[in-house]
Design an enzyme around this catalytic site. Structure first.
Site, PDB file in Angstrom:
ATOM      1  N   ARG A   1       0.818  -1.225   0.000  1.00 33.96           N
ATOM      2  CA  ARG A   1       0.000   0.000   0.000  1.00 33.96           C
ATOM      3  C   ARG A   1       0.845   1.264   0.000  1.00 33.96           C
ATOM      4  NH1 ARG A   1      -5.332  -0.687   1.933  1.00 33.96           N
ATOM      5  NH2 ARG A   1      -6.042  -2.413   0.678  1.00 33.96           N
TER       6      ARG A   1
ATOM      7  N   ARG B   1      -3.439   6.663   0.399  1.00 32.93           N
ATOM      8  CA  ARG B   1      -3.871   7.900   1.052  1.00 32.93           C
ATOM      9  C   ARG B   1      -2.817   8.558   1.932  1.00 32.93           C
ATOM     10  NH1 ARG B   1      -9.442   5.658   3.162  1.00 32.93           N
ATOM     11  NH2 ARG B   1      -8.186   3.777   2.939  1.00 32.93           N
TER      12      ARG B   1
ATOM     13  N   ARG C   1      -6.469  11.316  -7.060  1.00 37.01           N
ATOM     14  CA  ARG C   1      -7.691  10.525  -6.933  1.00 37.01           C
ATOM     15  C   ARG C   1      -8.948  11.377  -6.747  1.00 37.01           C
ATOM     16  NH1 ARG C   1      -8.909   6.024  -4.451  1.00 37.01           N
ATOM     17  NH2 ARG C   1     -10.961   6.868  -4.789  1.00 37.01           N
TER      18      ARG C   1
ATOM     19  N   ASP D   1      -6.405  -3.386  -7.541  1.00 37.67           N
ATOM     20  CA  ASP D   1      -6.979  -3.962  -6.324  1.00 37.67           C
ATOM     21  C   ASP D   1      -7.279  -5.428  -6.587  1.00 37.67           C
ATOM     22  OD1 ASP D   1      -8.097  -2.930  -3.542  1.00 37.67           O
ATOM     23  OD2 ASP D   1      -9.396  -4.529  -4.261  1.00 37.67           O
TER      24      ASP D   1
ATOM     25  N   TYR E   1     -14.502 -12.506   0.513  1.00 38.93           N
ATOM     26  CA  TYR E   1     -15.261 -11.296   0.190  1.00 38.93           C
ATOM     27  C   TYR E   1     -16.545 -11.636  -0.558  1.00 38.93           C
ATOM     28  CZ  TYR E   1     -11.723  -7.885   1.638  1.00 38.93           C
ATOM     29  OH  TYR E   1     -10.868  -7.102   2.368  1.00 38.93           O
TER      30      TYR E   1
HETATM   31  O1  CP3 Z   1       0.429   0.104  -3.157  1.00 42.94           O
HETATM   32  C1  CP3 Z   1      -0.066  -1.045  -3.220  1.00 42.94           C
HETATM   33  O2  CP3 Z   1       0.126  -1.911  -2.340  1.00 42.94           O
HETATM   34  C2  CP3 Z   1      -0.825  -1.440  -4.477  1.00 42.94           C
HETATM   35  C3  CP3 Z   1      -2.206  -1.273  -4.478  1.00 42.94           C
HETATM   36  C4  CP3 Z   1      -3.139  -2.186  -3.706  1.00 42.94           C
HETATM   37  C5  CP3 Z   1      -4.423  -1.744  -3.344  1.00 42.94           C
HETATM   38  N1  CP3 Z   1      -5.113  -2.789  -2.835  1.00 42.94           N
HETATM   39  C6  CP3 Z   1      -4.925  -0.397  -3.536  1.00 42.94           C
HETATM   40  C7  CP3 Z   1      -6.014   0.073  -2.672  1.00 42.94           C
HETATM   41  C8  CP3 Z   1      -3.035  -3.512  -3.333  1.00 42.94           C
HETATM   42  C9  CP3 Z   1      -1.850  -4.439  -3.442  1.00 42.94           C
HETATM   43  C10 CP3 Z   1      -4.303  -3.884  -2.781  1.00 42.94           C
HETATM   44  C11 CP3 Z   1      -4.613  -5.248  -2.341  1.00 42.94           C
HETATM   45  C12 CP3 Z   1      -5.802  -5.478  -1.520  1.00 42.94           C
HETATM   46  N2  CP3 Z   1      -7.042  -4.928  -1.630  1.00 42.94           N
HETATM   47  C13 CP3 Z   1      -5.838  -6.425  -0.482  1.00 42.94           C
HETATM   48  C14 CP3 Z   1      -4.695  -7.300  -0.078  1.00 42.94           C
HETATM   49  C15 CP3 Z   1      -3.723  -6.557   0.744  1.00 42.94           C
HETATM   50  C16 CP3 Z   1      -4.200  -6.243   2.146  1.00 42.94           C
HETATM   51  O3  CP3 Z   1      -4.304  -5.050   2.463  1.00 42.94           O
HETATM   52  O4  CP3 Z   1      -4.429  -7.198   2.893  1.00 42.94           O
HETATM   53  C17 CP3 Z   1      -7.130  -6.411   0.066  1.00 42.94           C
HETATM   54  C18 CP3 Z   1      -7.632  -7.231   1.227  1.00 42.94           C
HETATM   55  C19 CP3 Z   1      -7.897  -5.464  -0.682  1.00 42.94           C
HETATM   56  C20 CP3 Z   1      -9.320  -5.096  -0.517  1.00 42.94           C
HETATM   57  C21 CP3 Z   1      -9.411  -3.660  -0.158  1.00 42.94           C
HETATM   58  N3  CP3 Z   1      -9.356  -2.643  -1.092  1.00 42.94           N
HETATM   59  C22 CP3 Z   1      -9.482  -3.066   1.133  1.00 42.94           C
HETATM   60  C23 CP3 Z   1      -9.580  -3.811   2.435  1.00 42.94           C
HETATM   61  C24 CP3 Z   1      -9.466  -1.664   0.959  1.00 42.94           C
HETATM   62  C25 CP3 Z   1      -9.409  -0.590   2.019  1.00 42.94           C
HETATM   63  C26 CP3 Z   1     -10.676   0.148   2.251  1.00 42.94           C
HETATM   64  C27 CP3 Z   1     -10.414   1.500   2.841  1.00 42.94           C
HETATM   65  O5  CP3 Z   1     -10.812   2.488   2.214  1.00 42.94           O
HETATM   66  O6  CP3 Z   1      -9.792   1.582   3.905  1.00 42.94           O
HETATM   67  C28 CP3 Z   1      -9.394  -1.438  -0.435  1.00 42.94           C
HETATM   68  C29 CP3 Z   1      -9.312  -0.122  -1.099  1.00 42.94           C
HETATM   69  C30 CP3 Z   1      -7.965   0.227  -1.589  1.00 42.94           C
HETATM   70  N4  CP3 Z   1      -7.173  -0.587  -2.349  1.00 42.94           N
HETATM   71  C31 CP3 Z   1      -7.315   1.476  -1.422  1.00 42.94           C
HETATM   72  C32 CP3 Z   1      -6.104   1.391  -2.106  1.00 42.94           C
HETATM   73  C33 CP3 Z   1      -5.061   2.471  -2.268  1.00 42.94           C
HETATM   74  C34 CP3 Z   1      -7.892   2.660  -0.698  1.00 42.94           C
HETATM   75  C35 CP3 Z   1      -8.820   3.358  -1.647  1.00 42.94           C
HETATM   76  C36 CP3 Z   1      -8.848   4.833  -1.438  1.00 42.94           C
HETATM   77  O7  CP3 Z   1      -7.820   5.498  -1.607  1.00 42.94           O
HETATM   78  O8  CP3 Z   1      -9.937   5.350  -1.162  1.00 42.94           O
END
Ligand code: CP3
Length: 350
Positions: A32, A36, A45, A81, A156
């Protein structure tokens, strides 16, 4: 795929089991790292829904490059994602800010699973284009691809959204093993195609995220999950690319997670790297495992923790420094840059 531009990169060498010349230094990137915590990410974004950003090749590429430029990390990870390939296969899913993926129709019965359509490879074009644009910009810095492991995706889908303990998914696994297996196989092929598309477009390594596998016993993991994870990785087995396998709370599963076909094991903060190395028989490169809770601690406290992680990682055949899980959104990005400088052996003062 590993090619001339990135085959000598520190991350790629470590994933292949080679130690750095200076034993005090480490290649480093952060799960990540694009997100943010970065003001430039929040600006890019603004007004764009998460999944729309993922499917816009120019935007996804720009967001991927931001943390590489800012922190000097040793790899980019493609901005996308784990649910992107599900959306591209026609599943109605959205990412709700602050919550995570939410599904319009949870998948809970044999009929629900039968209605899941295969993923048309052409649908992956935005991903392929985004990866290609990014690789061209990164030059000798490797780009990592990734995908969600079948269990985390199936969790999920069955739960319909985030869940603490994956109770519904684990019930389906036992109550209707045939339906469970069909769902896992579908997830394996969709996520495997997503991985393969990224590698063919130019990523130098990939990471399979089984973020919620820590909810499982070893016996359940081996019987009901490992075969599908192996199937997902079989989609890239003929390509010359190291595979990292990561989960949280997976101290009991490290060997099983390696043995589905991973080259590197990602470790969360709950188990020290020297112990993880011992459990893996001393023959597997490791990635991890700075506790994200330290990121907001005073620098001397965090620095001592980072150096301890580096020291313990030195027991493994090779070690790539990372966090034990993703960067929390409120993290001061300056702190991440400092960790990179420590990993690279630079003099860092508070
Ligand atoms: O920089 C990186 O690591 C690459 C991008 C990445 C994202 N999601 C972007 C993202 C990666 C590798 C993921 C994987 C992902 N997504 C996982 C596996 C990794 C982990 O964290 O365990 C999982 C479980 C998800 C599902 C998911 N997507 C979640 C739980 C969330 C968070 C929700 C929140 O808003 O807190 C997301 C959204 C997400 N994916 C964001 C990002 C940058 C946040 C979106 C935003 O900016 O509003």
């Amino acid at each position: 795929m590993i090619d001339g531009r990135t085959s000598h990169a520190a991350v790629v060498r470590a994933f292949s089991g080679q130690r750095p010349e200076d034993p005090e230094t480490r290649p480093v990137w952060f799960m990540r790292q694009a997100g943010r915590s970065l003001p430039e990410y929040r600006a890019t974004r603004a007004g764009v829904a998460m999944l729309d950003a993922c499917l816009d090749p120019a935007l996804a590429s720009e967001i991927t490059l931001q943390p590489v430029r800012r922190h000097g990390v040793d790899a980019g990870i493609f901005f996308s994602d784990i649910v992107v390939p599900l959306r591209l296969a026609g599943v109605a899913v959205d990412i709700v800010p602050g919550t995570g993926p939410v599904f319009e129709h949870p998948v809970r019965t044999a009929d629900d699973v039968a209605r899941l359509a295969p993923l048309d490879p052409d649908a992956l074009a935005p991903v392929t284009e985004g990866v290609a644009l990014t690789v061209a910009e990164l030059g000798s810095t490797p780009l990592l691809g990734f995908a969600g492991a079948p269990f985390t995706l199936a969790s999920y889908l069955v739960e319909g959204g985030p869940s603490k303990d994956q109770l519904r998914a684990r019930t389906l696994m036992h109550a209707d093993p045939g339906t469970w297996q069909a769902l896992m196989d579908w997830c394996a092929d969709v996520t495997g195609a997503f991985l393969r598309a990224q590698v063919l477009a130019g990523t130098s390594a990939v990471q399979l995220f089984d973020s919620w596998a820590g909810a499982l016993s070893l016996a359940d993991y081996e019987a009901h999950v490992a075969p599908a994870s192996r199937r997902a990785l079989s989609h890239v087995a003929d390509l010359d690319v190291p595979v990292v396998h990561f989960g949280t709370g997976t101290g009991e599963l490290l060997v099983a997670m390696r043995d589905v076909g991973a080259d590197v094991v990602g470790v969360d903060h709950r188990i020290p790297l020297d112990e993880a190395n011992r459990r893996l028989g001393g023959r597997t490169p490791l990635q991890g495992n700075i506790d994200p809770a330290y990121l907001d601690a005073p620098w001397p406290v965090l620095e001592a923790h980072v150096r301890d992680v580096i020291r313990r990682g030195g027991d493994a055949p090779a070690h790539v420094l990372n966090l034990g899980h993703g960067v929390p959104p409120a993290t001061d990005p300056e702190v991440l840059t400092r960790i990179v400088r420590v990993a690279h052996g630079e003099d860092v003062r508070a």
